[in-house]
Every structure is written in structure tokens, then in C-alpha cells.
Design an enzyme around this catalytic site. Structure first.
Site, PDB file in Angstrom:
ATOM      1  CE  LYS A 238      -9.335 -11.021  -1.866  1.00  0.00           C
ATOM      2  NZ  LYS A 238      -8.364 -10.228  -0.946  1.00  0.00           N
TER       3      LYS A 238
ATOM      4  CE  LYS B  63     -13.264  -3.028  -0.902  1.00  0.00           C
ATOM      5  NZ  LYS B  63     -13.741  -3.032   0.066  1.00  0.00           N
TER       6      LYS B  63
ATOM      7  CE  LYS C 110      -4.506  -1.832   1.628  1.00  0.00           C
ATOM      8  NZ  LYS C 110      -5.516  -0.967   2.460  1.00  0.00           N
TER       9      LYS C 110
END
Ligand code: TRP
Length: 333
Positions: free
Chosen positions: A199, A202, A117
Site C-alpha cells: 500500500k 507516507k 507495530k
């Protein structure tokens, strides 16, 4: 007899940092629903975690409320489980501060998610992003959770939580239950429709199916799903990641086994298969979407759920925090 045995406690949460997806449903929420009778479950909307990266305030508020409605529409029952919003229970932030004083800088620096991140948000690497796992440890330890259902990507955080708890217990005597990551056997790992090596995320609108997507969107996304240059519908994760992912989704939606599904589509092309998967997901999601919409129109009910959830959560969290204050040496309030 059985009623005298303390049920094991489960804690888990999802960030309201984006819309819930089919991946969140099949990989997490569906399992949470199944665990409600056997365990004492606490399920959270972790909005404090969401602000570790910048959020639009109006979107954050809307998504937290939608997420609560979706939890219930998916089958989480506020009478059985505690459903609450993290920022409504101040003990999370309080315990997080304390635990931060028992966590090493080096430990946090090693967290894979932090490294990822901080690359993605290189212009905004905040202290909150760095101490994110400490807040997550506070979430878990406040409720003395035995088991924490999480995806593979969160296992490292649960292990750190365990280390922090063990260290604290070692210094001050038994205070926290040591939690274990709980990766359910049947937890389907749903991959992106556009790139089945990743994966389902969203933040990838065409590769993911949102729980609130309309049937026509779902149909389009499955029609465009990446497959391979063969023609046989066969489960083979390495050689055929796209088809295998669609099979996983189809089986999770219909309850059929992989063998049954392979037999059903033998001799048919990918087109017919993709249409069938899309239709199965549409039927699976229809009641969830309709119930979510009905609940969102009933703000008074949703408010009563999150207030009651926060009240019950604060009771449990307050007991743990008082114990921690005593052990650390703070004067009782
Ligand atoms: N970090 C988790 C995720 O991104 C969300 C989370 C926050 C969580 N606190 C938690 C999960 C406590 C389990 C237990 O998926």
C-alpha cells in the site's frame, strides 16, 4: 419529509503522523467529501493516536495544522461537516479510559496492527500502542456514528469497537449506536510506486506522492514507477501490479474508465503512459496544493475552524459521555 429523517452519522479520522499522500486522498478524503451531503459527517485529526509512536513535537504541530488546511482544500466543508482536532475534545480520552475497563486484554493482543507495530517499534511498545483500538472505539462511539469509512486495515478495529459497544449495551441497556465499517465501492486502493505489492505509505518518500509535492517531484516519482517487462498498458492486478496501479491512479485523476485508458495508450510504450499519469496527478493536485498554501497563510481562519469544530464536537461527545457516566454509576458533575 426528508428533513425529518435523521441523517446517518459518519465518523472518520487520519493520524497526523506523516504528510498526507495521494493514497490518503484517493482512498479516503475524496470519499469523505462525497459523503458530506447525504450524511452527517464528523472528521477528525487524530493526534492522540499519533503519539502512540514517538513524534517530534514541532513536526506534529505543523502537520496537524497542515492536515486541517488540506482537509478543507480537498473539499471538506467546515459549514457542512464537523472538522476538529482530537486532543481538543477531552471526552475522547475520558471515554477511552472507561471503555478500556470493558475490553479484554486478549482482544487487544489479537489486533493485527498491534502485532505489526510492536514489531516495528520493538524498543517502545507502550500501553498506548496496546490500547490504541480502545481510543479509536471512543472516537466512534462518542458521536453515535452509524458508519465508519476506513481502509481494509482498520476493519478489525471497527469490529472490536462494535463488540465493546455491544458488551456495554448488554450490561447497561442501550447506550451506543453499533457502528459498521464502511468500505466505499469506489474507494481506490493506491499502491506504492516503488513496490506495487504494498500500500502507498507516507513513510516511503519515493514510492508515495505527497499532496504537497511540487510538480517536478510528482513527475520524477511517476517516471521511476516500477512496471513490468511487457509493453502493453493493460489492467491485470496479478500479472501487472505496477501498471494496474498506474491505471487506477490515472482513472481516479481523470474520471476515465479503465477501458478508455487502455484504448488511449494502446500501442504506446510505458514511458508515454507514465508521463501522462504524472501530468494528470499534477493537474489534479495543483488546486489542492495552492489552496492549502493559501489557507496556511490564514492562521486566523484555520483557528476559527478548529475552535468551532471542537465546540460542536464537544457538544455531541459531552452528551454521550454524560449518559455513560450515569449508566456506570458515577455521580453527576
Ligand atoms: N486508526 C485509524 C488509522 O490509522 C485512524 C483513526 C483513529 C480512525 N480513530 C478513528 C479511523 C476513528 C476511523 C474512526 O487509519
Amino acid at each position: 419529509m426528508e428533513s425529518n429523517v435523521r441523517k446517518k452519522r459518519i465518523f472518520s479520522g487520519i493520524q497526523p503522523s506523516g504528510e498526507l499522500t495521494l493514497g490518503s486522498y484517493m482512498g479516503a478524503i475524496k470519499n469523505w467529501v462525497a459523503l458530506q451531503d447525504e450524511y452527517d459527517c464528523v472528521y477528525c485529526i487524530v493526534d492522540l493516536h499519533a503519539i502512540t509512536v514517538r513524534q517530534n513535537p514541532a513536526d506534529l504541530r505543523r502537520r496537524a495544522m497542515e492536515q486541517l488546511a488540506q482537509y478543507i482544500a480537498c473539499g471538506l466543508d467546515p459549514e457542512k461537516s464537523i472538522l476538529f482536532i482530537q486532543s481538543h475534545v477531552p471526552q475522547h480520552a475520558e471515554l477511552s479510559w472507561i471503555l478500556g475497563c470493558y475490553t479484554q486484554f486478549g482482544e487487544l493482543s489479537r489486533m493485527t496492527q498491534f502485532k505489526q507495530k510492536s514489531q516495528q517499534h520493538a524498543d517502545n511498545i507502550t500501553a498506548g500502542l496496546f490500547t490504541y483500538p480502545v481510543l479509536m472505539a471512543a472516537d466512534i462511539l462518542l458521536y453515535q456514528a452509524d458508519l465508519v469509512p476506513v481502509g481494509e486495515d482498520q476493519k478489525q478495529h471497527v469490529e472490536l469497537c462494535r463488540d465493546i459497544a455491544q458488551r456495554f449495551n448488554g450490561v447497561y441497556s442501550e447506550t451506543f449506536v453499533l457502528p459498521e465499517p464502511f468500505i466505499p465501492k469506489m474507494g481506490a486502493r493506491i499502491m506504492s510506486l516503488g513496490n506495487p505489492m504494498n500500500k502507498m505509505s507516507k513513510s516511503d518518500p519515493e514510492g508515495c506522492v505527497y499532496l504537497l509535492d511540487r510538480p517536478e517531484d510528482i513527475r520524477r516519482k511517476f517516471k521511476r514507477a516500477v512496471t513490468d517487462s511487457e509493453t502493453s498498458v493493460r489492467f491485470d492486478k496479478e500479472a501487472k501490479p505496477g501498471i494496474s496501479n498506474l491505471l487506477t491512479i490515472y482513472c481516479a485523476s481523470t474520471g476515465k474508465t479503465v477501458e478508455e485508458a487502455e484504448a488511449e495508450f494502446a500501442g504506446q510504450g510505458y514511458g508515454a503512459f507514465k508521463t501522462a499519469v504524472g501530468d494528470a496527478v499534477i493537474e489534479l493536485m495543483r488546486p489542492v496544493r495552492e489552496e492549502t498554501e493559501r489557507l496556511l497563510a490564514d492562521k486566523a481562519y484555520l483557528e476559527s475552524v478548529y475552535r468551532e469544530g471542537a465546540r460542536r464536537a464537544q457538544y455531541l461527545a459531552g452528551k454521550t459521555l454524560a449518559k455513560v457516566h450515569r449508566k456506570v454509576g458515577f455521580i453527576a458533575r
